[in-house]
Design an enzyme around this catalytic site. Structure first.
Site, PDB file in Angstrom:
ATOM      1  N   HIS A  68       0.866  -1.191   0.000  1.00 40.54           N
ATOM      2  CA  HIS A  68       0.000   0.000   0.000  1.00 40.54           C
ATOM      3  C   HIS A  68       0.895   1.231   0.000  1.00 40.54           C
ATOM      4  O   HIS A  68       1.432   1.630   1.035  1.00 40.54           O
ATOM      5  CB  HIS A  68      -0.917  -0.006   1.231  1.00 40.54           C
ATOM      6  N   HIS A  70       1.679   5.207  -2.380  1.00 39.80           N
ATOM      7  CA  HIS A  70       1.155   6.227  -3.298  1.00 39.80           C
ATOM      8  C   HIS A  70       2.333   6.861  -4.026  1.00 39.80           C
ATOM      9  O   HIS A  70       2.713   8.004  -3.750  1.00 39.80           O
ATOM     10  CB  HIS A  70       0.359   7.288  -2.537  1.00 39.80           C
ATOM     11  N   LYS A  73       1.942  10.338  -5.683  1.00 37.49           N
ATOM     12  CA  LYS A  73       1.929  11.527  -4.830  1.00 37.49           C
ATOM     13  C   LYS A  73       3.307  11.846  -4.255  1.00 37.49           C
ATOM     14  O   LYS A  73       3.547  12.948  -3.766  1.00 37.49           O
ATOM     15  CB  LYS A  73       0.962  11.334  -3.654  1.00 37.49           C
ATOM     16  N   HIS A 220      -9.519   1.957   0.295  1.00 39.51           N
ATOM     17  CA  HIS A 220      -9.186   2.815   1.433  1.00 39.51           C
ATOM     18  C   HIS A 220     -10.433   2.872   2.306  1.00 39.51           C
ATOM     19  O   HIS A 220     -11.510   3.228   1.822  1.00 39.51           O
ATOM     20  CB  HIS A 220      -8.826   4.230   0.966  1.00 39.51           C
ATOM     21  N   GLU A 223     -10.784   5.944   7.176  1.00 38.20           N
ATOM     22  CA  GLU A 223      -9.572   6.612   7.673  1.00 38.20           C
ATOM     23  C   GLU A 223      -9.978   7.842   8.480  1.00 38.20           C
ATOM     24  O   GLU A 223      -9.783   8.983   8.089  1.00 38.20           O
ATOM     25  CB  GLU A 223      -8.654   6.988   6.511  1.00 38.20           C
ATOM     26  N   ASP A 320       2.594   3.413   2.804  1.00 34.48           N
ATOM     27  CA  ASP A 320       1.627   4.451   2.479  1.00 34.48           C
ATOM     28  C   ASP A 320       2.325   5.627   1.801  1.00 34.48           C
ATOM     29  O   ASP A 320       3.105   5.441   0.893  1.00 34.48           O
ATOM     30  CB  ASP A 320       0.846   4.873   3.722  1.00 34.48           C
ATOM     31  N   ASN A 321       2.108   6.843   2.257  1.00 35.47           N
ATOM     32  CA  ASN A 321       2.612   8.033   1.579  1.00 35.47           C
ATOM     33  C   ASN A 321       4.067   8.326   1.953  1.00 35.47           C
ATOM     34  O   ASN A 321       4.533   7.937   3.019  1.00 35.47           O
ATOM     35  CB  ASN A 321       1.738   9.238   1.914  1.00 35.47           C
TER      36      ASN A 321
END
Length: 428
Positions: A68, A70, A73, A220, A223, A320-321
């Site tokens: 998971h 991104h 981004k 998602h 959250e 994640d990010n």
């Protein structure tokens, strides 16, 4: 490799019984032509003419799996930061940056930079969500397909589409269009779910679109700290209702930790029955959740990993990010992610087999049986540490490590952030 320490939970294909303490076994590993030809108890005689490396008890992990992220981004922080660290500000900042800057050249450069980081740290497979509201889908998906082909054999790259589920309210053909694009790209169908009036209707449509095209699903989910957010329950019910036979991965699932015990337990029972997999993103959610100016956060934003695992729900953690408004930090280093997850979610006492959260469990949900394992006959893709046990590794995750691919050490030099300065408008 002599006197290696291996996590027993990740080893397969060994015919002899090798004693393990704290889930770790001491073994010798024979590498032949880029593959693990044998794993045997340390001290068993080997041919004298074989070259060897004495690991002196050093821990060996397989290359890891990040399910998971991104990448589209990633690394926009220098040109579009989060002014207050909150979730709404992150949404606004990323949206503005996407409209202003996300050309194919921009997305490609940042994704390539991210893949170089992940590869150097020892990741061999990664799933990235791709913002897919038109016209961005037509820009980013071709870039993903190009990078997947270019990185084949180094990092297995998967893509999952990302859009807010109420995008389907318009009933304008968007779902068929994006599902066809995802299918053509060999990707995964996904959406951001939350409590909208037509949630069940839209979930049924997503399950149907995935079934028609043979796609897996990745959501998602919830959250938020709001205990009334229950889209995880609705996803499990939709999976049961549809008889869906693909894999389903739900990320975040934060709100369930704030629900009354009985209600949370009932949802977890449904999730187990539906065969849903769950990934927690502890670093990003600790950054965003419970944040208010001048107030110390009161909760950690992580989901109920222990309770899920006890029910047989496959659980995992991921990056994640990375250096964007949703998370200002991170480097796609799963050793860091696993270490922080252990500390944040108390994945210890005993440590047990929690290492599966960044190895076999994500590999399984991504349908990559050769990844995240130390298997006799499998590729000699592994990470070698000077640390000799879990305590040493988790105390010094940034300590010495070497990454082998097909039995050969790779160049672990990380890309310099300065490479992105011109793209991001950063002055020296």
């Amino acid at each position: 490799m002599r006197r290696a320490t291996l996590p027993a939970a990740l080893v397969s294909g060994v015919t002899q019984d090798i004693a393990a303490a704290e889930g770790l076994m001491r073994a010798d590993v024979l590498i032949d032509d880029g593959r693990m030809a044998a794993i045997q108890a340390s001290g068993i005689a080997a041919p004298d003419d074989l070259p060897f490396v004495d690991l002196d008890g050093g821990l060996v992990l397989p290359t890891l799996v990040d399910c998971h992220t991104h990448l589209d981004k990633g690394h926009i922080w220098p040109r579009r930061s989060n002014p207050d660290g909150t979730f709404p500000s992150a949404l606004a900042a990323v949206g503005a940056d996407r409209i202003a800057n996300w050309s194919a050249e921009d997305v490609r450069a940042r994704m390539e930079f991210a893949l170089r980081c992940a590869f150097a740290h020892g990741t061999s497979a990664i799933r990235t969500h791709i913002d897919s509201i038109p016209p961005q889908d037509a820009i980013s998906w071709p870039v993903l397909e190009e990078l997947r082909a270019e990185w084949a054999g180094r990092v297995e790259v998967q893509g999952a589409c990302l859009f807010a589920i109420d995008q389907l309210d318009a009933d304008d053909g968007f779902l068929d269009s994006i599902a066809d694009r995802v299918a053509a790209a060999g990707g995964v169908l996904g959406a951001v779910t939350y409590m909208v009036p037509r949630l069940d209707e839209h979930l049924d449509a997503l399950f149907s679109a995935a079934t028609e095209r043979g796609l897996d699903l990745d959501f998602h989910v919830d959250e938020t700290a709001d205990p009334d957010a229950e889209s995880l329950k609705h996803i499990a019910e939709a999976a049961i209702r549809s008889g869906f036979d693909g894999t389903i991965l739900c990320g975040h699932c934060c709100s369930i930790s704030n629900q009354p015990e009985a209600r949370a337990d009932a949802t977890l029972d449904l999730v187990a029955r539906a065969g849903v997999h769950v990934v927690s993103l502890p670093m990003c959610n600790m950054y965003l959740q419970g944040r208010a100016s001048g107030r110390t956060p009161r909760w950690r934003g992580i989901t109920m990993l222990h309770e899920m695992k006890a029910r047989g729900i496959p659980v995992m953690v991921a990056s994640d990010n990375t250096r964007d408004p949703f998370y200002a930090y991170g480097d796609l280093d799963l050793v860091e992610v696993y270490t922080q997850a252990t500390r944040i979610a108390q994945l210890d006492h005993p440590v047990g087999d929690w290492i599966t959260t960044v190895s076999t469990a994500p590999a399984d949900v991504m349908r990559l049986p050769a990844h995240g394992r130390l298997s006799v006959g499998g590729p000699a893709d592994m990470i070698l540490f000077r640390a000799r046990d879990w305590s040493e590794l988790l105390s010094r995750p940034a300590g010495p490590r070497e990454v082998l691919r097909s039995g050969l050490a790779i160049d672990r030099t990380l890309p310099d952030y300065r490479e992105l300065d011109a793209l991001l408008g950063v002055s020296p």
